[in-house]
Design a protein around this motif. Structure first.
Motif, PDB file in Angstrom:
ATOM      1  N   GLY A 203      15.878  15.958 -22.956  1.00 20.36           N
ATOM      2  CA  GLY A 203      15.666  17.369 -22.656  1.00 20.36           C
ATOM      3  C   GLY A 203      16.573  18.261 -23.468  1.00 20.36           C
ATOM      4  N   LEU A 204      17.840  17.827 -23.589  1.00 23.20           N
ATOM      5  CA  LEU A 204      18.792  18.579 -24.407  1.00 23.20           C
ATOM      6  C   LEU A 204      18.347  18.614 -25.863  1.00 23.20           C
TER       7      LEU A 204
ATOM      8  N   LEU B 287      15.991  21.467 -30.518  1.00 24.42           N
ATOM      9  CA  LEU B 287      14.954  21.530 -31.555  1.00 24.42           C
ATOM     10  C   LEU B 287      14.126  22.810 -31.417  1.00 24.42           C
ATOM     11  N   TYR B 288      13.886  23.194 -30.172  1.00 21.26           N
ATOM     12  CA  TYR B 288      13.143  24.437 -29.934  1.00 21.26           C
ATOM     13  C   TYR B 288      13.921  25.637 -30.479  1.00 21.26           C
ATOM     14  N   GLY B 289      15.224  25.656 -30.193  1.00 21.20           N
ATOM     15  CA  GLY B 289      16.059  26.743 -30.706  1.00 21.20           C
ATOM     16  C   GLY B 289      16.116  26.754 -32.218  1.00 21.20           C
TER      17      GLY B 289
ATOM     18  N   TYR C 144       7.830  16.641 -32.457  1.00 21.94           N
ATOM     19  CA  TYR C 144       8.534  17.702 -33.183  1.00 21.94           C
ATOM     20  C   TYR C 144       7.581  18.822 -33.605  1.00 21.94           C
ATOM     21  N   ILE C 145       6.368  18.447 -34.056  1.00 17.36           N
ATOM     22  CA  ILE C 145       5.404  19.461 -34.475  1.00 17.36           C
ATOM     23  C   ILE C 145       5.018  20.347 -33.294  1.00 17.36           C
ATOM     24  N   GLY C 146       4.819  19.739 -32.147  1.00 20.63           N
ATOM     25  CA  GLY C 146       4.463  20.515 -30.957  1.00 20.63           C
ATOM     26  C   GLY C 146       5.564  21.481 -30.565  1.00 20.63           C
ATOM     27  N   ILE C 147       6.818  21.037 -30.649  1.00 24.54           N
ATOM     28  CA  ILE C 147       7.949  21.906 -30.318  1.00 24.54           C
ATOM     29  C   ILE C 147       8.010  23.089 -31.269  1.00 24.54           C
ATOM     30  N   PHE C 148       7.795  22.821 -32.573  1.00 26.57           N
ATOM     31  CA  PHE C 148       7.831  23.903 -33.558  1.00 26.57           C
ATOM     32  C   PHE C 148       6.773  24.958 -33.248  1.00 26.57           C
ATOM     33  N   PHE C 149       5.560  24.504 -32.923  1.00 30.34           N
ATOM     34  CA  PHE C 149       4.497  25.478 -32.671  1.00 30.34           C
ATOM     35  C   PHE C 149       4.638  26.143 -31.297  1.00 30.34           C
TER      36      PHE C 149
ATOM     37  N   LEU D 131      19.454  33.414 -34.203  1.00 29.90           N
ATOM     38  CA  LEU D 131      20.507  32.685 -33.497  1.00 29.90           C
ATOM     39  C   LEU D 131      20.710  33.255 -32.092  1.00 29.90           C
ATOM     40  N   ALA D 132      20.727  34.603 -31.993  1.00 29.93           N
ATOM     41  CA  ALA D 132      20.885  35.222 -30.680  1.00 29.93           C
ATOM     42  C   ALA D 132      19.714  34.880 -29.773  1.00 29.93           C
ATOM     43  N   LEU D 133      18.526  34.774 -30.344  1.00 29.43           N
ATOM     44  CA  LEU D 133      17.329  34.474 -29.570  1.00 29.43           C
ATOM     45  C   LEU D 133      17.276  33.005 -29.174  1.00 29.43           C
ATOM     46  N   ALA D 134      17.799  32.146 -30.055  1.00 31.29           N
ATOM     47  CA  ALA D 134      17.676  30.703 -29.835  1.00 31.29           C
ATOM     48  C   ALA D 134      18.800  30.139 -28.976  1.00 31.29           C
ATOM     49  N   LEU D 135      19.987  30.767 -29.003  1.00 31.05           N
ATOM     50  CA  LEU D 135      21.139  30.219 -28.277  1.00 31.05           C
ATOM     51  C   LEU D 135      20.862  29.971 -26.788  1.00 31.05           C
ATOM     52  N   PRO D 136      20.238  30.903 -26.062  1.00 31.60           N
ATOM     53  CA  PRO D 136      20.002  30.644 -24.638  1.00 31.60           C
ATOM     54  C   PRO D 136      19.182  29.395 -24.376  1.00 31.60           C
ATOM     55  N   PHE D 137      18.193  29.134 -25.234  1.00 33.10           N
ATOM     56  CA  PHE D 137      17.357  27.958 -25.011  1.00 33.10           C
ATOM     57  C   PHE D 137      18.162  26.669 -25.191  1.00 33.10           C
ATOM     58  N   GLY D 138      19.017  26.632 -26.207  1.00 37.06           N
ATOM     59  CA  GLY D 138      19.839  25.448 -26.408  1.00 37.06           C
ATOM     60  C   GLY D 138      20.894  25.294 -25.328  1.00 37.06           C
TER      61      GLY D 138
END
Length: 855
Positions: free
Chosen positions: A414-415, A420-422, A494-499, A540-547
């Motif tokens: 999950g982590l 990867l999503y971020g 990985y492809i699914g996460i990217f999309f 980075l600001a948008l992705a940090l919360p998800f990670g």
């Protein structure tokens, strides 16, 4: 320029290495010919002659490869292009090591471009330019333009002989302007520009209506000028072209004579020719109907020595048949600018000699500018944090993280999926920043900061963004895009996460789009790679919360619930977008001198915007998505009071500064608001009438300081009064220039020195007003079309820099007193810089005075 960013850096690095050795590399020579097909159709052939070891690239080049060779025509209703241009040459198709071994098509030795043109008005020339890039096995030169002008009014139907870009008989119009070489002329042994031929133009009156124009060339030893009559593929013959006029017309042939006429087979061209050394005179008789009108035109010539030839050169002339011709005749002034001509060479020998080794030891030329990229990154990061708080993004954080943690086999997976999503979010938004840079090109992005059309367009876009945030309508991307990316996201892995990340970017566009737009526009106007850094910060600001929440899912419980507060955030962002819109309109207003958004008007608009924002936060104003009776929470009240205080702070910008006799500039608005001296009510003090009458550019600049806006006038005045000069290379859209003017120049010590001890010269490099007549820069080998181009060209020619602000202290006889200074904060340091310059000027002045007395 739809190329990868590293390509531009690579080309500039290669070019910088070449120029670092004062070596001019010009491996590609262009020429063009006109072939008449019928009364209206012409075939124009552009020929590139390419040096051994070099190549230029086909228009079929891949988007991520080298710059393709392209042909551009200036738009006009006087001609049509029935079909696209074609390439003729021996194609070489293969992998290019310089560009990651991608497949390219290129040409060596020779390339021809053929364009069919339907000419609707043969009296109007057709203009345009070629863009190309040349590389050898080790390096590439920067993309280069070859400008051309085509004349069709001397072609006859059925002519099988192509029209070249010269004409021997000046009684008929010229067919095509000569090729302007795409690099500066060859340098002499001292690194200067060769000028072996000096021309003198005069006019003789033979009778009441008959005049004779005399064109006399004085030729340096070892060099030659060619006859007017040369056949075959040899050198460019000397020719004279007169502009069409009802006031006069040429009669007879162009005659020539010289004391040292040489005829025979030329060793360079291998054909029989006639040429002259030391001196030659060309004469053309004219019938003059109106002696009050000037006789204008161009002389074209080519000069060679025993080993090399210089590019063909056009020399404009203007002759007056009237009795007062000597008062108006074209002449070259001391500042080496042709008053009525088209060529300009602004290199000043004294400035060049003392630029690197100034008289004084003060100043700091290499100013650190890396902070601008850090600020750009932080600007994007703050934008990303604001985007997180919008109703399109915030609810997605817990949903997405819960999906990853619950749908994964264990906490570790999950982590990993959350990270990867971020990272996918970062890749998507940074990729957008790179595409913006590469699609428009570095030059285009840099020009956005002062381009009037672009800034007006940004104003309109930001107003639309603001109205969208206010809730009057919603900006969305096509729903089919979200459906397709959502379907791809279901693949998993990985492809699914990217999309999944791509789907987030699309569905949240109505909230993030205006913020991204504001960030990209602001970053593009400050740095070539600004869009990359601003999108890195945003993502980075948008992705940090998800990670972070994927790593620590328990934190989700601490998140506030979605609700009306997110709509409040959107409306507040709408007010900020609206305020920023007027910043761009202000830049367009100043660069074009419209006078519609001066200091008072701008400040009043901002006071109204932030006053309305405070009223909204207090609940006195509602927008479409607000509830009938919104609950005013404590944080909202705090922001409301803060906004009200900021509104009062804006109102303090109307306080009068007794020293400058203008308004106090607000530090928080440096670079956003117009300069305080650009106002309606605080009229500048009058300047000395006797100085103004003699030097038209003399007047008032920032902070009511006396200044010149013409370098050459300032030099003459400085010689009269014996004071040093401070050159201020500035711009209407230059943020750092405003910071210096409003918070350093207003210091009492600095202001006094600028107004009393120095001759201040403010040279605006982004003045977009058109020149009365286009000039050809000998330094940059390009056309100068706007008034600001003159001073930008001057800065590049003498100080090898093109960034503003740049401050240079010089003596009246043009010797640099200290190292040029760029933007640095601190009035104390700036004052010390001026004091150091004054000290060295006084030493220099005293030494010069002693030498004069001893002699």
């Amino acid at each position: 320029m739809r190329k990868r960013l590293w390509l531009l850096f690579f080309a500039l690095y290669s070019w910088g290495g070449i120029h670092g050795q004062d070596k001019i590399v010009n491996p590609v020579k262009w020429s063009h010919e006109i072939h008449p097909l019928n009364d209206q159709l012409y075939k124009v052939v552009f020929t590139a002659t390419i040096d051994d070891g070099w190549a230029i690239y086909s228009k079929e080049t891949e988007p991520d490869g080298p710059i393709p060779t392209t042909l551009h025509f200036d738009s006009s209703s006087t001609f049509r292009l029935p079909k696209p241009w074609t390439e003729i040459g021996d194609k070489i198709v293969g992998r290019e090591p310089l560009f990651d071994n991608i497949l390219v098509t290129k040409y060596k030795k020779k390339l021809q471009l053929e364009q069919i043109i339907e000419v609707l008005d043969p009296t109007t020339p057709v203009t345009g330019y070629l863009t190309y890039m040349s590389c050898n096995d080790k390096m590439c030169l920067p993309p280069t333009d070859y400008e051309f002008t085509l004349h069709f009014n001397n072609n006859k139907k059925g002519s099988d002989k192509p029209t070249k870009n010269t004409i021997n008989n000046p009684s008929t119009p010229i067919n095509s302007s000569p090729p302007k070489e795409n690099s500066a002329p060859p340098a002499d042994d001292n690194g200067g520009i060769l000028k072996p031929v000096k021309w003198n133009f005069s006019l003789q009156k033979l009778s009441d209506t008959l005049y004779q124009a005399l064109f006399t060339a004085h030729i340096d030893k070892g060099w030659y000028v060619y006859s007017n009559r040369i056949e075959g593929e040899g050198p460019i013959p000397t020719s004279v072209t007169f502009e069409k006029s009802e006031a006069y017309y040429p009669t007879g042939q162009l005659e020539e004579s010289g004391p040292h006429r040489i005829s025979g087979v030329d060793p360079i061209f291998g054909i029989p020719i006639v040429k002259y050394k030391e001196e030659v005179q060309f004469r053309q008789q004219l019938v003059v109907k109106d002696s009050t009108k000037p006789i204008t035109g161009e002389l074209e010539f080519m000069t060679c020595d025993d080993k090399r030839c210089l590019p063909p050169e056009l020399v404009p002339f203007e002759l007056y048949p009237s009795a007062h011709a000597e008062d108006h005749a074209s002449k070259e002034t001391e500042n080496n600018v042709l008053i009525n001509g088209e060529r300009i060479d602004q290199r000043r020998e004294s400035l060049l000699k003392t630029y690197k080794t100034p008289l004084g030891d003060c100043g700091e030329e290499d100013v650190v500018r890396d902070k601008s990229l850090l600020y750009t990154f932080l600007f994007g990061f703050i934008g990303g944090l604001l985007a997180l708080l919008t109703p399109c993004v915030f609810p997605m954080v817990p949903l997405t993280v819960s999906y990853f943690t619950k749908g994964s086999k264990d906490r570790k997976s999950g982590l990993r999926n959350g990270i990867l999503y971020g990272l996918s979010i970062v890749v998507i938004y940074v990729g957008l920043g790179l595409l913006i840079t590469l699609f428009f090109g570095a030059t285009a992005l840099n020009d956005l900061s002062t381009n009037a059309f672009a800034n007006v367009l940004f104003f309109v876009i930001f107003v639309i963004f603001a109205l969208s945030f206010f809730g009057f309508f919603e900006l969305t991307l096509p729903s089919s895009w979200a459906s397709k990316t959502d379907a791809l996201a279901e693949r998993g892995g990985y492809i699914g996460i990217f999309f999944m990340a791509f789907t987030l970017a699309i569905v949240s566009f109505s909230c993030t789009g205006p913020i991204i737009g504001a960030a990209l526009v602001q970053s593009a106007t400050t740095s070539m790679v600004g869009p990359f850094f601003v999108m890195l910060g945003f993502s980075l600001a948008l992705a940090l919360p998800f990670g972070l929440f994927a790593a620590f899912p328990a934190w989700l419980n601490s998140l506030p619930r979605s609700g009306g507060w997110m709509n409040t955030v959107k409306v507040v962002l709408g007010f900020l977008e609206l305020a920023l819109a007027f910043k761009f309109l202000s830049v367009a207003d100043m660069t074009m001198h419209w006078g519609i958004l001066k200091y008072e008007t701008f400040m009043l608009i901002w006071i109204l915007i932030f006053g309305a924002m405070a009223a909204y936060l207090f609940g006195w104003i509602r927008f479409p998505h607000d509830p009938p009776k919104p609950k005013i929470s404590l944080p909202r009240k705090v922001f409301a009071f803060a906004t009200a205080l900021f509104t009062l702070y804006l109102a303090s910008g109307f306080l009068r500064n007794p020293q400058t006799h203008t308004y106090y500039s607000l530090k928080a608005l440096s670079g956003l608001a117009p300069p305080a001296h650009y106002n309606i009510f605080m009229k500048s003090d009058s300047v000395a009438a006797d100085i103004k009458s003699k030097y038209p550019s003399y007047g008032k600049c920032a902070n009511n300081l006396n200044c010149f806006k013409n370098y050459y006038e300032a030099i003459e005045y400085a010689k009269e009064v014996g004071k040093p000069i401070l050159l201020d290379f500035t711009g209407y859209g230059c943020v750092n220039c405003r910071k210096v003017e409003e918070h350093i120049w207003t210091d009492k010590r600095v202001w006094h020195k600028l107004n009393n001890d120095f001759i201040l010269v403010s040279l605006y490099v982004d003045d977009k007003r058109a020149l009365d007549k286009e000039l050809w820069s000998e330094v940059q080998n390009k056309k100068l079309r706007r008034k600001g181009d003159i001073w930008s060209d001057f800065q590049i020619a003498n100080f090898r820099q093109n960034t503003q602000p740049l401050y240079v202290m010089i003596t009246p006889d043009e010797k640099v007193l200290a190292k040029p200074r760029g933007y640095k904060e601190g009035a104390d340091e700036y004052n010390a810089y001026l004091e150091c310059g004054l000290k060295h000027f006084q030493e220099y002045y005293n030494n010069s005075k002693q030498k004069t007395q001893s002699n």
